[in-house]
Design an enzyme around this catalytic site. Structure first.
Site, PDB file in Angstrom:
ATOM      1  N   HIS A  87       0.802  -1.227   0.000  1.00  0.00           N
ATOM      2  CA  HIS A  87       0.000   0.000   0.000  1.00  0.00           C
ATOM      3  C   HIS A  87       0.827   1.266   0.000  1.00  0.00           C
ATOM      4  CE1 HIS A  87      -3.305  -2.741   0.914  1.00  0.00           C
ATOM      5  NE2 HIS A  87      -4.089  -1.790   0.468  1.00  0.00           N
ATOM      6  N   GLY A  88       2.078   1.154   0.351  1.00  0.00           N
ATOM      7  CA  GLY A  88       2.893   2.359   0.338  1.00  0.00           C
ATOM      8  C   GLY A  88       4.254   2.071   0.928  1.00  0.00           C
TER       9      GLY A  88
END
Lengths: 460, 368
Positions: free
Chosen positions: A320-321
């Site tokens: 996600h990041g």
């Protein structure tokens, strides 16, 4: 390009649809490819090369896997090559900054950060091409002979930048032979509109509320304001993401593709296990099929089982990041899932429904708090404010003001987070039809105001 | 059936809008927003690769969208309908008041330092400093319910207590004046002529000048449909505008717009009264340097005003007391103001800013 913009809605999409339906069946994929490349090039023309490279590698891998059918070793080497290349692409373009700063922090070195801009959709398309090679290796799908079809699969604009993660096996038949019907077209059209409404009317307005509240001095906001803020963020992220998926699935349907569903009312979950069966489903199944099960899944010792779950959730977080908070976020869910599986899952099931809903929502919301801020200290301060532990007030006028202001949007968010089925009768269909048309006009009004920024030069 | 009708109608609306976009004439300037609209970008590979081509194309299509103003009004009406009281940083207040939200200062300490340095290099020169509040604290009671208190007054006082200048605090005067006249426009971010007058009185008291009573001026109504900058932020078609007055006193003036080589005998420009931007009536909007000579006075008193647009409606009152007033807008005047003061043997300076502008002004931070 993004779906919720004037150029996409009024130029790109109409022009594309006209051409797509005008050309004979044989040329439809070519039209789709050309428009997908324009769509991608809109923001980052140079990174098309990256996507082309990733597609070529896995296309050739597919051919090789077929050629080496009889040699297990060669097949294995090809597969490893595919995984290494894709993960390398991801590491360089998505994680290099994070890896370098982490190394610098730990070792006190000062390696310079290349600050590469993140290629749009790289997390999605590398997962798609990788899954293709794995599936061909496992014999789950037949390899694709036609590069055009394969490149269309990877670059197809509806799902290119925000999913769902479509697997080759889901649409392999539709890539070479699909039927387009008016029935499918119009149900896709309406699905697209629904996603557009979610994104522009709900997500954007919740985002506005969140940006106001999160810009306050967080240690000083009242308990209720902090809850209002994080609830707004939770709605923003859901309607943003599921709105995009709806739009993607909708356009897919209009063109004759059936993409997998991605969201199934996640906020009505009664446990975190259930939440992850309803949230970003194409990602969770991807990790299940390509990481969890190959690692042994649950058919191994308990220790290994626990290890597998933690690995999957570490990776989910990282996907996600590229920041610590995402890793914490992933592990946070990994640990809750372990607790539900091994410690209190049975107990939970016996509790009253209301309690289980509150339990799940509370943990989901705290999860979004970890997701929202890259700085762990801010997360801590915010959390303390949510429980009144910063010496902050319980209620302040801000809470009342912004709740009243957003009452309609908040109510709409709640209603659209719950599956409500109306019995279809004539009256309801007329009302729905009118509502859709009004909401469409309203969406245009919101999008047009995007650049409406009175420039007050005579302020000076 | 339902899906068929939705698909057809939405497609038709889209086709009509697209067609209109191509055939309708394109405006180049938006009066309402006071800015030039985006031009059709010219294609080059450089623009494409740095992303500006597509960004500009997006802004172009959005700027020239058919019925754009109406769509914006529609959005505002919708938000008002569902009970929003804060739209685009404007509070929808009571009695039709629109009040701009106050945003916390970002450059406060930096500007204080700059101004203190400025005054240090000007020994023997008297520098007055007037920091004007905005409607949000003067019309507090017109704010919607439950709006939390703005820190504006604290910020003004912070400036006053940290600056080594002669402060002219007009807050109380404006609060008092607001009981008789509106001190601020409802639909524009400026103060009214009355607001400027009450602050002028304060200025005179501080400087031992015998100020003129309000009835010594001719009160004249200039417009009844003034829709200023705050209106523009909402584009709310239900608003028809408000009154605009001036307090005039005939003086024999010579007004020189130095850099545009224009000399006139008035501070007021009638040509703006038919336009949307009516506040530019005062001192012809903003100019780098204006000199104003009152030929009826022979007191040898010279004043330099360093200012933002708030001063434009304030300076007319001062012309009654100074033989010469020099007006510098640092946003447009890039030369050294210190040199200017020395060259023109000016002995008195007034710095007049509004609390919002002082923080965001690009001129004051390069003042030297």
């Amino acid at each position: 390009m993004v779906f919720s913009s004037i150029p996409f809605l009024f130029f790109f999409l109409p022009l594309f649809l006209v051409l797509y339906f005008l050309v004979p069946k044989k040329l439809k994929n070519l039209v789709l490819l050309i428009f997908s490349l324009i769509f991608y090039a809109w923001g980052e023309p140079i990174y098309i090369i990256l996507m082309l490279f990733s597609s070529l590698v896995d296309y050739i891998n597919g051919l090789l896997l077929n050629k080496f059918k009889s040699s297990k070793l060669k097949k294995r080497l090809v597969l490893i090559f595919s995984i290494v290349v894709n993960l390398l692409l991801l590491s360089v373009f998505k994680y290099s900054g994070f890896i370098i700063t982490t190394i610098n922090d730990i070792l006190g070195t000062s390696i310079s950060n290349p600050n590469l801009p993140l290629p749009i959709g790289i997390s999605f398309y590398t997962f798609q091409t990788m899954s293709y090679s794995i599936d061909v290796y496992m014999g789950r799908v037949k390899y694709e002979k036609n590069f055009l079809n394969f490149f269309v699969y990877v670059s197809m604009f509806p799902q290119l930048i925000a999913g769902p993660i479509v697997r080759y096996e889901d649409i392999s038949r539709e890539l070479s032979n699909r039927t387009v019907t008016f029935e499918g077209y119009k149900s896709g059209f309406v699905r697209f509109l629904r996603g557009l409404f979610k994104k522009v009317l709900l997500a954007n307005n919740m985002g506005l509320l969140w940006s106001i509240i999160s810009s306050y001095d967080i240690s000083n906001i009242s308990v209720l304001t902090s809850w209002l803020g994080i609830i707004a963020y939770s709605f923003q992220i859901y309607f943003d993401f599921s709105g995009y998926s709806d739009m993607a699935i909708g356009i897919g349907k209009m063109l004759g593709f059936n993409y997998p569903e991605n969201f199934n009312y996640p906020y009505i979950s009664k446990s975190i296990t259930e939440f992850w069966r309803r949230w970003h489903m194409s990602l969770s199944t991807w990790f299940k099929d390509y990481v969890y099960i190959p690692l042994g899944g649950n058919r191994c010792s308990k220790i290994k089982h626990i290890r597998n779950i933690l690995i999957v959730w570490l990776l989910t977080g990282l996907w996600h990041g590229s920041n610590w908070n995402f890793i914490i976020w992933g592990l946070y869910f990994g640990i809750i899932l372990l607790l539900e599986k091994f410690i209190y899952g049975r107990v939970l099931e016996k509790l009253p429904k209301v309690f289980r809903h509150i339990y799940a929502l509370l943990l989901i919301i705290i999860g979004w708090l970890i997701f929202a801020f890259e700085d762990v200290n801010i997360i801590k301060t915010y959390l303390l404010s949510m429980f009144g532990l910063n010496g902050n007030l319980v209620l302040d006028s801000n809470f009342i003001f912004y709740t009243i202001n957003n009452l309609v949007f908040l109510s709409a968010c709640i209603i659209f987070s719950i599956p409500i089925k109306f019995k279809s009768n004539k009256f309801i269909s007329i009302i729905t039809t009118i509502t859709y048309i009004i909401l469409f006009i309203l969406v245009v009004a919101f999008l047009v105001s995007d650049t409406y920024n009175p420039f007050l030069y005579f302020r000076f | 059936m339902k899906n068929t009708i939705i698909t057809i109608i939405v497609s038709l609306i889209s086709i009509i809008l697209i067609t209109l976009m191509f055939i309708l004439p394109k405006a180049t300037f938006s009066d309402n927003e006071n800015r030039y609209l985006e031009k059709l970008p010219t294609f080059s590979f450089e623009n494409l690769f740095n992303g500006s081509y597509t960004e500009n194309l997006k802004n172009y299509t959005t700027d020239h969208f058919p019925f754009r103003e109406q769509f914006i009004s529609l959005k505002t009406s919708f938000l008002k309908l569902i009970g929003q009281k804060e739209i685009n940083n404007i509070y929808i207040g009571k009695d039709n008041y629109l009040i701009e939200k106050y945003s916390n200062p970002k450059n406060r300490d930096r500007i204080i330092k700059i101004l203190n340095n400025f005054s240090n290099s000007l020994e023997n020169i008297e520098i007055d400093f007037m920091l004007v509040p905005t409607s949000i604290i003067i019309n507090k009671d017109k704010l919607p319910n439950y709006v939390s208190k703005a820190s504006e007054l604290d910020d003004i006082n912070y400036y006053y207590s940290n600056l080594k200048l002669n402060n002219i605090d007009v807050y109380n005067a404006l609060i008092e004046g607001n009981k008789k006249y509106p001190m601020f426009y409802k639909y524009d971010h400026h103060w009214t002529t009355y607001g400027a007058y009450y602050s002028y009185v304060e200025y005179c008291k501080k400087n031992n000048i015998k100020y003129l009573n309000i009835d010594e001026f001719n009160e004249k109504k200039l417009a009844s449909d003034f829709k200023g900058t705050i209106y523009s932020k909402l584009n709310d078609f239900t608003i028809s505008g408000e009154d605009m007055y001036i307090l005039n006193k005939n003086n024999n003036l010579t007004v020189k717009y130095v850099y545009s080589n224009r000399i006139t005998n008035t501070l007021f420009e009638d040509k703006y009264l038919d336009k949307k931007d009516k506040y530019s009536y005062f001192l012809d909007n903003n100019h780098p340097l204006i000199t104003i000579t009152n030929n009826d006075i022979n007191n040898n008193k010279k004043l330099l005003v360093i200012k933002d647009s708030y001063a434009n409606s304030f300076i007319p009152f001062l012309t009654n007391h100074y033989e010469e007033i020099h007006v510098i807008d640092p946003r447009f005047y890039n030369l050294s103001i210190i040199d200017y003061i020395k060259e023109n043997s000016i002995e008195k300076v007034l710095i007049l800013y509004n609390i919002n502008t002082i923080d965001s002004d690009t001129g004051i931070i390069s003042i030297h």
